[in-house]
Design a protein around this motif. Structure first.
Motif, short mmCIF file in Angstrom:
data_model
loop_
_atom_site.label_atom_id
_atom_site.label_comp_id
_atom_site.label_asym_id
_atom_site.label_seq_id
_atom_site.Cartn_x
_atom_site.Cartn_y
_atom_site.Cartn_z
N LYS A 190 0.82 -1.22 0.00
CA LYS A 190 0.00 0.00 0.00
C LYS A 190 0.85 1.26 0.00
O LYS A 190 0.43 2.30 -0.51
CB LYS A 190 -0.93 -0.01 1.22
N ASP A 191 2.06 1.17 0.56
CA ASP A 191 2.94 2.34 0.63
C ASP A 191 3.71 2.58 -0.66
O ASP A 191 4.44 3.57 -0.75
CB ASP A 191 3.94 2.17 1.78
N ARG A 192 3.61 1.69 -1.64
CA ARG A 192 4.35 1.85 -2.90
C ARG A 192 3.38 1.87 -4.09
O ARG A 192 3.45 1.02 -4.99
CB ARG A 192 5.36 0.68 -3.09
N PRO A 193 2.47 2.84 -4.15
CA PRO A 193 1.42 2.81 -5.18
C PRO A 193 1.94 2.98 -6.60
O PRO A 193 1.27 2.58 -7.55
CB PRO A 193 0.51 3.99 -4.77
N ASP A 194 3.11 3.59 -6.77
CA ASP A 194 3.61 3.87 -8.12
C ASP A 194 4.69 2.90 -8.57
O ASP A 194 5.30 3.11 -9.63
CB ASP A 194 4.15 5.30 -8.17
N ASP A 195 4.96 1.88 -7.80
CA ASP A 195 6.00 0.91 -8.17
C ASP A 195 5.36 -0.39 -8.65
O ASP A 195 4.30 -0.80 -8.18
CB ASP A 195 6.89 0.60 -6.96
N ARG A 196 6.03 -1.02 -9.59
CA ARG A 196 5.58 -2.36 -10.01
C ARG A 196 6.12 -3.39 -9.00
O ARG A 196 7.31 -3.37 -8.66
CB ARG A 196 6.08 -2.68 -11.41
N LEU A 197 5.25 -4.25 -8.56
CA LEU A 197 5.62 -5.23 -7.55
C LEU A 197 5.31 -6.63 -8.05
O LEU A 197 4.35 -6.85 -8.79
CB LEU A 197 4.85 -4.98 -6.24
N ALA A 198 6.12 -7.59 -7.61
CA ALA A 198 5.89 -9.00 -7.92
C ALA A 198 5.96 -9.79 -6.62
O ALA A 198 6.52 -9.32 -5.62
CB ALA A 198 6.94 -9.51 -8.91
N LEU A 199 5.38 -10.97 -6.61
CA LEU A 199 5.39 -11.81 -5.41
C LEU A 199 5.93 -13.20 -5.78
O LEU A 199 5.39 -13.87 -6.66
CB LEU A 199 3.98 -11.93 -4.85
N VAL A 200 7.00 -13.59 -5.10
CA VAL A 200 7.62 -14.91 -5.30
C VAL A 200 7.56 -15.67 -3.97
O VAL A 200 7.92 -15.12 -2.93
CB VAL A 200 9.08 -14.78 -5.78
N LEU A 201 7.09 -16.90 -4.01
CA LEU A 201 6.98 -17.74 -2.81
C LEU A 201 7.95 -18.91 -2.93
O LEU A 201 8.26 -19.37 -4.04
CB LEU A 201 5.54 -18.26 -2.67
N PHE A 202 8.39 -19.40 -1.79
CA PHE A 202 9.28 -20.56 -1.84
C PHE A 202 9.20 -21.38 -0.56
O PHE A 202 8.91 -20.89 0.52
CB PHE A 202 10.73 -20.13 -2.11
N LEU A 226 -2.59 -7.84 -6.62
CA LEU A 226 -1.47 -8.41 -5.86
C LEU A 226 -1.89 -8.72 -4.42
O LEU A 226 -1.56 -9.78 -3.87
CB LEU A 226 -0.31 -7.42 -5.87
N LEU A 227 -2.65 -7.80 -3.82
CA LEU A 227 -3.13 -8.06 -2.45
C LEU A 227 -4.08 -9.25 -2.44
O LEU A 227 -4.11 -10.02 -1.47
CB LEU A 227 -3.84 -6.81 -1.92
N GLY A 228 -4.84 -9.42 -3.51
CA GLY A 228 -5.70 -10.59 -3.60
C GLY A 228 -4.89 -11.88 -3.65
O GLY A 228 -5.23 -12.88 -2.99
N PHE A 229 -3.80 -11.87 -4.42
CA PHE A 229 -2.92 -13.05 -4.45
C PHE A 229 -2.34 -13.31 -3.06
O PHE A 229 -2.25 -14.46 -2.63
CB PHE A 229 -1.79 -12.84 -5.45
N PHE A 264 8.27 -20.39 -6.83
CA PHE A 264 7.46 -20.04 -7.99
C PHE A 264 6.94 -18.61 -7.84
O PHE A 264 6.86 -18.07 -6.74
CB PHE A 264 6.30 -21.01 -8.18
N THR A 265 6.59 -18.01 -8.99
CA THR A 265 6.08 -16.65 -8.99
C THR A 265 4.57 -16.68 -8.80
O THR A 265 3.85 -17.18 -9.65
CB THR A 265 6.43 -15.94 -10.32
N GLN A 266 4.13 -16.15 -7.68
CA GLN A 266 2.70 -16.08 -7.40
C GLN A 266 2.03 -14.95 -8.19
O GLN A 266 0.89 -15.06 -8.61
CB GLN A 266 2.47 -15.87 -5.90
N CYS A 267 2.78 -13.85 -8.38
CA CYS A 267 2.24 -12.72 -9.15
C CYS A 267 3.40 -12.03 -9.86
O CYS A 267 4.38 -11.66 -9.21
CB CYS A 267 1.53 -11.74 -8.22
N PRO A 268 3.33 -11.86 -11.18
CA PRO A 268 4.42 -11.15 -11.89
C PRO A 268 4.37 -9.66 -11.59
O PRO A 268 3.47 -9.17 -10.91
CB PRO A 268 4.09 -11.44 -13.36
N LEU A 269 5.34 -8.93 -12.10
CA LEU A 269 5.39 -7.48 -11.87
C LEU A 269 4.10 -6.82 -12.33
O LEU A 269 3.64 -7.03 -13.45
CB LEU A 269 6.57 -6.86 -12.62
N THR A 270 3.53 -6.02 -11.47
CA THR A 270 2.26 -5.38 -11.81
C THR A 270 2.08 -4.08 -11.04
O THR A 270 2.62 -3.91 -9.94
CB THR A 270 1.08 -6.32 -11.50
#
Length: 330
Positions: free
Chosen positions: A122-134, A151-154, A139-145
């Motif tokens: 929430k603090d980085r509204p203008d950045d593209r973020l991705a989520l990787v789990l291990f 992303l919060l839903g993922f 594996f990548t749960q969410c690519p850069l977006t």
């Protein structure tokens, strides 16, 4: 609804003043002819006629609508688009079984990490973020977006056990994050990795993966989670049911996490409880603030015509009634 000239709406403040002035002295709805002897009659105890009140209301209503129309009411929307993202960030999260450790009271390590990540996103509204789990593998749960709602839903759907076999593949996780960031044209590319263990799975050594990240200009912040002395974890014992067992502190490989961070120009942090974990992500957020290029698109349509039509309708109605039902000789 928005207005092109909102300051004109201040003129609406005159409407109640005009209404009071008209009620007190009657200057709006009645044409006057002064008779020299009329003042002798005094003011009628019955007050003003009803038609006078209605005519005043119609005129003041028309005036209010004209003011609103002059302020140019508009309907539409404004769209904000980041044309040049300054920072791309891969959030890398350990979801191995040890993250259920209860030393981040009132949460366990995993729940504390989810809370902190939600706020970071929430603090980085203008950045593209991705989520990787291990765990055993990555594996990548969410690519850069830039769709942080998605992303919060993922993130809400992440849980321990998502990867069935319980191991810790830190090197593979870094490699997966690097593969997401290496083609990025952002000014800054970051990996923020959180783990409470040591690498014991996967084909890629963490330091080797860090060297690859450095080659692509990717900085890595590593966060080691765990209270001093280790934490307790609940296990299902087939003989004694649920019970708590203690995790050894040396499960956290701080030396490797420190080397991974240093080789990429990042930093290593140790989180021993929820508050320190929250402070670490806030510090990373502050360290990596950069300017972004944002373009704003507006698509508004003027909606003043209905107000003008209603205003002229009220004026016409008042004049029609004045010449018919409310006609009187002064």
């Amino acid at each position: 609804m928005t207005f092109a000239h909102p300051r004109l709406l201040w003129w609406l403040c005159l409407i109640p003043l005009l209404a009071f002035y008209d009620y007190r002295w009657g200057f709006l709805a009645r044409a006057k002819v002064t008779f020299s002897a009329l003042s002798l009659l005094g003011r009628s105890p019955l007050g003003r006629p009803l038609d006078h009140e209605l005519r005043s209301a119609l005129r003041l209503g028309a005036l209010a609508l004209l003011i609103v129309a002059l302020a140019r009411p508009q309907e539409g929307q404004e769209r904000r688009e980041v044309t040049s993202p300054a920072t791309d960030i891969a959030l890398v999260l350990d979801i191995s079984d040890s993250m259920r450790s209860l030393d981040f009271a009132p949460r366990n390590r995993f729940e504390a990490a989810l809370d902190v990540l939600r706020q970071f996103i929430k603090d980085r509204p203008d950045d593209r973020l991705a989520l990787v789990l291990f765990a055993k593998y990555a594996f990548t749960q969410c690519p850069l977006t830039l769709d942080h709602g998605a992303l919060l839903g993922f993130l809400d759907n992440v849980h321990i056990g998502l990867i069935e076999e319980d191991r810790t593949a830190i090197g593979s996780a870094i490699a997966a994050a690097v593969s997401r960031l290496k083609g990025s044209e952002a000014k800054t590319k970051l990996i923020v990795l959180l783990t409470d263990g040591r690498n014991n799975s996967g084909d890629v050594d963490p330091v080797t993966a860090a060297k690859a990240a450095a080659a692509f200009g990717i900085k890595i912040y590593t966060v080691g989670a765990g209270a001093p002395g280790g934490g307790m974890i609940e296990v299902d014992d087939p003989n004694f049911g649920k019970r708590r067992v203690k995790l050894p502190e040396n499960e956290l490989d701080e030396a490797t996490l420190l080397e991974v961070a240093q080789r990429t120009g990042g930093s290593y942090f140790r989180a021993t409880d929820f508050e320190s974990l929250k402070g670490i992500y806030q510090k990373i957020d502050q360290l990596e603030k950069t300017d972004v290029k944002v373009e704003t698109y507006s698509d508004y349509k003027d909606e003043h015509v209905p107000f003008l039509v209603m205003a002229f309708f009220l004026i016409a109605l008042e004049n029609l009634l004045a010449m018919t039902l409310w006609r009187r000789v002064p």
